[in-house]
Structure formats: C-alpha cells, structure tokens
Motif scaffolding. Sequence first.
Motif, PDB file in Angstrom:
ATOM      1  N   VAL A  34       0.826  -1.213   0.000  1.00  0.00           N
ATOM      2  CA  VAL A  34       0.000   0.000   0.000  1.00  0.00           C
ATOM      3  C   VAL A  34       0.858   1.259   0.000  1.00  0.00           C
ATOM      4  O   VAL A  34       0.328   2.367  -0.079  1.00  0.00           O
ATOM      5  CB  VAL A  34      -0.943   0.026   1.224  1.00  0.00           C
ATOM      6  CG1 VAL A  34      -1.948  -1.093   1.133  1.00  0.00           C
ATOM      7  CG2 VAL A  34      -0.137  -0.078   2.533  1.00  0.00           C
ATOM      8  N   GLY A  35       2.177   1.118   0.071  1.00  0.00           N
ATOM      9  CA  GLY A  35       3.054   2.285   0.122  1.00  0.00           C
ATOM     10  C   GLY A  35       3.563   2.750  -1.222  1.00  0.00           C
ATOM     11  O   GLY A  35       4.470   3.576  -1.299  1.00  0.00           O
ATOM     12  N   PHE A  36       2.956   2.235  -2.311  1.00  0.00           N
ATOM     13  CA  PHE A  36       3.458   2.560  -3.646  1.00  0.00           C
ATOM     14  C   PHE A  36       3.320   4.048  -3.987  1.00  0.00           C
ATOM     15  O   PHE A  36       3.994   4.553  -4.883  1.00  0.00           O
ATOM     16  CB  PHE A  36       2.724   1.723  -4.705  1.00  0.00           C
ATOM     17  CG  PHE A  36       1.268   2.045  -4.855  1.00  0.00           C
ATOM     18  CD1 PHE A  36       0.831   3.013  -5.730  1.00  0.00           C
ATOM     19  CD2 PHE A  36       0.322   1.354  -4.091  1.00  0.00           C
ATOM     20  CE1 PHE A  36      -0.518   3.312  -5.860  1.00  0.00           C
ATOM     21  CE2 PHE A  36      -1.029   1.630  -4.222  1.00  0.00           C
ATOM     22  CZ  PHE A  36      -1.447   2.612  -5.097  1.00  0.00           C
ATOM     23  N   PHE A  37       2.421   4.766  -3.280  1.00  0.00           N
ATOM     24  CA  PHE A  37       2.168   6.170  -3.618  1.00  0.00           C
ATOM     25  C   PHE A  37       3.187   7.127  -2.977  1.00  0.00           C
ATOM     26  O   PHE A  37       3.194   8.320  -3.282  1.00  0.00           O
ATOM     27  CB  PHE A  37       0.755   6.573  -3.187  1.00  0.00           C
ATOM     28  CG  PHE A  37       0.494   6.370  -1.716  1.00  0.00           C
ATOM     29  CD1 PHE A  37       0.847   7.348  -0.800  1.00  0.00           C
ATOM     30  CD2 PHE A  37      -0.103   5.195  -1.257  1.00  0.00           C
ATOM     31  CE1 PHE A  37       0.612   7.157   0.550  1.00  0.00           C
ATOM     32  CE2 PHE A  37      -0.336   5.001   0.093  1.00  0.00           C
ATOM     33  CZ  PHE A  37       0.029   5.982   1.001  1.00  0.00           C
ATOM     34  N   PHE A  38       4.051   6.647  -2.091  1.00  0.00           N
ATOM     35  CA  PHE A  38       5.030   7.539  -1.464  1.00  0.00           C
ATOM     36  C   PHE A  38       6.053   8.022  -2.494  1.00  0.00           C
ATOM     37  O   PHE A  38       6.475   7.257  -3.361  1.00  0.00           O
ATOM     38  CB  PHE A  38       5.761   6.813  -0.331  1.00  0.00           C
ATOM     39  CG  PHE A  38       4.971   6.694   0.940  1.00  0.00           C
ATOM     40  CD1 PHE A  38       4.571   7.823   1.630  1.00  0.00           C
ATOM     41  CD2 PHE A  38       4.631   5.450   1.446  1.00  0.00           C
ATOM     42  CE1 PHE A  38       3.837   7.715   2.802  1.00  0.00           C
ATOM     43  CE2 PHE A  38       3.900   5.324   2.619  1.00  0.00           C
ATOM     44  CZ  PHE A  38       3.504   6.469   3.300  1.00  0.00           C
ATOM     45  N   PRO A  39       6.479   9.290  -2.376  1.00  0.00           N
ATOM     46  CA  PRO A  39       7.438   9.854  -3.347  1.00  0.00           C
ATOM     47  C   PRO A  39       8.885   9.512  -2.982  1.00  0.00           C
ATOM     48  O   PRO A  39       9.659  10.370  -2.544  1.00  0.00           O
ATOM     49  CB  PRO A  39       7.175  11.361  -3.231  1.00  0.00           C
ATOM     50  CG  PRO A  39       6.774  11.553  -1.804  1.00  0.00           C
ATOM     51  CD  PRO A  39       6.002  10.300  -1.415  1.00  0.00           C
ATOM     52  N   GLY A  40       9.285   8.262  -3.159  1.00  0.00           N
ATOM     53  CA  GLY A  40      10.583   7.795  -2.693  1.00  0.00           C
ATOM     54  C   GLY A  40      11.774   8.538  -3.254  1.00  0.00           C
ATOM     55  O   GLY A  40      12.697   8.919  -2.505  1.00  0.00           O
ATOM     56  N   ASP A  41      11.807   8.770  -4.572  1.00  0.00           N
ATOM     57  CA  ASP A  41      12.958   9.429  -5.193  1.00  0.00           C
ATOM     58  C   ASP A  41      13.146  10.849  -4.656  1.00  0.00           C
ATOM     59  O   ASP A  41      14.235  11.226  -4.201  1.00  0.00           O
ATOM     60  CB  ASP A  41      12.783   9.470  -6.715  1.00  0.00           C
ATOM     61  CG  ASP A  41      12.686   8.091  -7.326  1.00  0.00           C
ATOM     62  OD1 ASP A  41      13.646   7.321  -7.178  1.00  0.00           O
ATOM     63  OD2 ASP A  41      11.659   7.787  -7.941  1.00  0.00           O
ATOM     64  N   SER A  42      12.082  11.649  -4.737  1.00  0.00           N
ATOM     65  CA  SER A  42      12.181  13.030  -4.267  1.00  0.00           C
ATOM     66  C   SER A  42      12.397  13.087  -2.760  1.00  0.00           C
ATOM     67  O   SER A  42      13.074  13.988  -2.247  1.00  0.00           O
ATOM     68  CB  SER A  42      10.929  13.822  -4.655  1.00  0.00           C
ATOM     69  OG  SER A  42       9.759  13.171  -4.219  1.00  0.00           O
ATOM     70  N   LEU A  43      11.869  12.107  -2.038  1.00  0.00           N
ATOM     71  CA  LEU A  43      12.061  12.051  -0.595  1.00  0.00           C
ATOM     72  C   LEU A  43      13.544  11.881  -0.262  1.00  0.00           C
ATOM     73  O   LEU A  43      14.079  12.558   0.625  1.00  0.00           O
ATOM     74  CB  LEU A  43      11.256  10.891  -0.015  1.00  0.00           C
ATOM     75  CG  LEU A  43      11.069  10.865   1.505  1.00  0.00           C
ATOM     76  CD1 LEU A  43      10.166  12.005   1.944  1.00  0.00           C
ATOM     77  CD2 LEU A  43      10.462   9.535   1.941  1.00  0.00           C
ATOM     78  N   LEU A  44      14.211  10.998  -0.980  1.00  0.00           N
ATOM     79  CA  LEU A  44      15.637  10.765  -0.740  1.00  0.00           C
ATOM     80  C   LEU A  44      16.480  11.968  -1.147  1.00  0.00           C
ATOM     81  O   LEU A  44      17.426  12.343  -0.438  1.00  0.00           O
ATOM     82  CB  LEU A  44      16.099   9.523  -1.505  1.00  0.00           C
ATOM     83  CG  LEU A  44      15.599   8.183  -0.953  1.00  0.00           C
ATOM     84  CD1 LEU A  44      15.865   7.065  -1.950  1.00  0.00           C
ATOM     85  CD2 LEU A  44      16.273   7.877   0.386  1.00  0.00           C
ATOM     86  N   ILE A  45      16.166  12.586  -2.270  1.00  0.00           N
ATOM     87  CA  ILE A  45      16.935  13.757  -2.706  1.00  0.00           C
ATOM     88  C   ILE A  45      16.778  14.904  -1.715  1.00  0.00           C
ATOM     89  O   ILE A  45      17.765  15.529  -1.306  1.00  0.00           O
ATOM     90  CB  ILE A  45      16.499  14.197  -4.119  1.00  0.00           C
ATOM     91  CG1 ILE A  45      16.901  13.141  -5.146  1.00  0.00           C
ATOM     92  CG2 ILE A  45      17.140  15.541  -4.477  1.00  0.00           C
ATOM     93  CD1 ILE A  45      16.445  13.447  -6.559  1.00  0.00           C
ATOM     94  N   ILE A  46      15.558  15.181  -1.303  1.00  0.00           N
ATOM     95  CA  ILE A  46      15.347  16.265  -0.335  1.00  0.00           C
ATOM     96  C   ILE A  46      15.951  15.879   1.006  1.00  0.00           C
ATOM     97  O   ILE A  46      16.447  16.730   1.745  1.00  0.00           O
ATOM     98  CB  ILE A  46      13.848  16.585  -0.197  1.00  0.00           C
ATOM     99  CG1 ILE A  46      13.309  17.138  -1.512  1.00  0.00           C
ATOM    100  CG2 ILE A  46      13.610  17.593   0.922  1.00  0.00           C
ATOM    101  CD1 ILE A  46      11.851  17.519  -1.475  1.00  0.00           C
ATOM    102  N   GLY A  47      15.944  14.580   1.334  1.00  0.00           N
ATOM    103  CA  GLY A  47      16.617  14.130   2.547  1.00  0.00           C
ATOM    104  C   GLY A  47      18.096  14.453   2.508  1.00  0.00           C
ATOM    105  O   GLY A  47      18.686  14.876   3.514  1.00  0.00           O
ATOM    106  N   GLY A  48      18.721  14.252   1.346  1.00  0.00           N
ATOM    107  CA  GLY A  48      20.126  14.610   1.189  1.00  0.00           C
ATOM    108  C   GLY A  48      20.349  16.101   1.317  1.00  0.00           C
ATOM    109  O   GLY A  48      21.318  16.552   1.953  1.00  0.00           O
TER     110      GLY A  48
END
Length: 234
Positions: A34-48
């Motif tokens: 059910v977590g497919f909608f999370f913005p993983g790529d942008s989340l990691l970049i902004i995390g950096g």
Amino acid sequence: MQLAVNLLDAKQLISSVGAIGLIAIIFAETGLLVGFFFPGDSLLIIGGVAASDAASSVLGDGAKLPIAALLVGAPLAAIAGAQLGHLIGAKIGPRMFDKPDSKIFRREYVVKAEEYFAKFGPGKAVVLARFMPIIRTFLNPVAGTLEMPARTFFLWNVVGGVLWTESMLLIGYFFGDALAPVIDKYLIPAVLLIVLLSISPILIEVVRERKKKAGGDEAMGDAVQTGGGRHRRS
C-alpha cells in the motif's frame, strides 16, 4: 502544531517525520504494497539536501538531518522492505494476483514481469526497478510469485537498494546549495529525468524489439507477395 501532512509532498513529509520517519517511509514504499504512492525518489533527494549545509534554507532552522544515519538506514530499509515484498509474493502471491476484480493486484502484472525478467535477466530487472516509481513496489512480490530464488533476489536487491538510496541521497547532499533555491520548482522534473535515464536501457530494448518485429513483418509480407506472384505465373 501541524495536524495534517500531505503524503505526496516530500518536503513536508521530511519536515514532519525527520530522519527516522524518512527511513520508515522507504521501508513502507518498497515492502508494504500500500506504500506505492510515497514519493521515494524526491524524498531521498530532499533528505540529502536536508542533511547538507543548505538544510536551513529548505526546511527551516534546526531541521538538519544526520547524513550518516540516512546513508546507513535508508539502504537497510530499502533492502528489508524489498525482501518482505518478495516473501509476501512467495507465500501468498498466487492467491493475491489471481483475483479478477482486483484494482491493484492484477494478474497482468505477473505476466508483464515474467516477460521483463526473461528479457533483461533477474539481476538487471531487480536493479533497474529500484529507479522506477510504483514498479519498485510491485516487482518484489511479483518476483516472489514467480519463484525467483531467495538468494538471487537478495543479492540483486542489495545492489539495487544501495545504488538507489545512496545515489539519490548523495545527489541532494552534494548539490544541496544549488538545489535549495529551486527545489520546489525543479525537483519533480529532475527526478523524472533521473528515472528516464535509469530506464533508458529498457526503452532502447523496447524500440529495438519493435523495429525487429516490424522488419520481420515486412519480410513476411514480401515473401507472401513473392509467393503470390509465382503462383499466378504458374
């Protein structure tokens, strides 16, 4: 106090949940279907970016994240999440994907993934899927459903999980100063460009396959015409 969080807004997510929450979301996106909608790529970049010297200009004062924790925690979460997805597919995959009325777990995903594995091989398929939103969530249970050996999946899962999380985090971390002023406007196009580059081998292969098929159809048509002409002459 902020009472609601936009789950599709990576910047707001990080501001609300911090490093531990970011790591948990990476696990959910790759392991919980059910977590497919999370913005993983942008989340990691902004995390950096949030772990760089530009953190305050993006998230505000006192919001800097620990880069060491992200570099260790994010790949571990991505690997563990994918392994969970593979396990789910191995245990209940056939029942899960055989529901004709399902809007999410469709049988056609298994068929397409099987073609994907056959064309690119298990290693390349698992690694490339990491860089493709939604696909990186569903490929793991499908791999389990197709009975991809656990050891093989684990090996390439580790390679793909490390490459994906570390590359995205380090892009944000080292280019934080350049990204900070334009992150709201250009982050999504940048992520789309990264995704496009990552799937370019697949796109090239698809184009080649179509050209090959078109060439075969044309050759078959010429053969039919030639055969018909000879028949008329006889």
